[in-house]
Design a protein around this motif. Structure first.
Motif, PDB file in Angstrom:
ATOM      1  N   PRO A  27       0.817  -1.128   0.042  1.00 19.25           N
ATOM      2  CA  PRO A  27      -0.048   0.019  -0.030  1.00 19.25           C
ATOM      3  C   PRO A  27       0.705   1.303  -0.071  1.00 19.25           C
ATOM      4  O   PRO A  27       2.069   1.180   0.575  1.00 19.25           O
ATOM      5  N   TRP A  80      -5.375   6.063  -4.880  1.00 19.32           N
ATOM      6  CA  TRP A  80      -5.001   4.482  -4.836  1.00 19.32           C
ATOM      7  C   TRP A  80      -6.301   3.872  -4.369  1.00 19.32           C
ATOM      8  O   TRP A  80      -6.642   3.869  -3.368  1.00 19.32           O
ATOM      9  N   GLU A  82      -7.467  -0.319  -3.634  1.00 23.80           N
ATOM     10  CA  GLU A  82      -7.168  -1.586  -3.351  1.00 23.80           C
ATOM     11  C   GLU A  82      -8.024  -2.680  -4.207  1.00 23.80           C
ATOM     12  O   GLU A  82      -9.206  -2.273  -4.018  1.00 23.80           O
ATOM     13  N   TRP A  87      -2.493  -2.771  -5.421  1.00 24.47           N
ATOM     14  CA  TRP A  87      -3.080  -1.154  -5.234  1.00 24.47           C
ATOM     15  C   TRP A  87      -2.965  -0.889  -6.630  1.00 24.47           C
ATOM     16  O   TRP A  87      -1.790  -0.846  -7.197  1.00 24.47           O
TER      17      TRP A  87
END
Length: 96
Positions: A27, A80, A82, A87
């Motif tokens: 992440p 971003w 998920e 990501w």
């Protein structure tokens, strides 16, 4: 003629990957808070900075001032997202 054909085939091969979306396994770090200087022109819109993934490292892309492309346009920030594969960056864009 042979070199011309090789160049054309190379360009065609590159175009296959033009629409690819890379997914990153780790992440992004928490967003930074950019120091927002005074707008350099009237009606400037601040575009927030964001994290980019470059060769496996996270690199901060700082915010900047931009002009509206048409009257009434507003900026939708990138983010971003998920996904099951990692990501994925959703770019910011102007909206009516």
């Amino acid at each position: 003629m042979k070199i011309f054909m090789i160049v054309i085939l190379f360009i065609m091969a590159l175009s296959l990957f033009a629409g690819c979306v890379a997914e990153i396994r780790t992440p992004p770090p928490p967003a930074r808070v950019d120091v927002r200087p005074a707008p350099p022109f009237p009606g400037g819109v601040w575009i927030d900075g964001y994290w980019e993934s470059r060769y496996g490292d996270w690199v901060w892309s700082p915010g900047y001032w931009d002009k509206r492309p048409w009257p009434g346009a507003h900026w939708v920030p990138g983010h971003w997202d998920e996904t099951p594969g990692g990501w994925r960056w959703i770019p910011g864009h102007w909206r009516r």
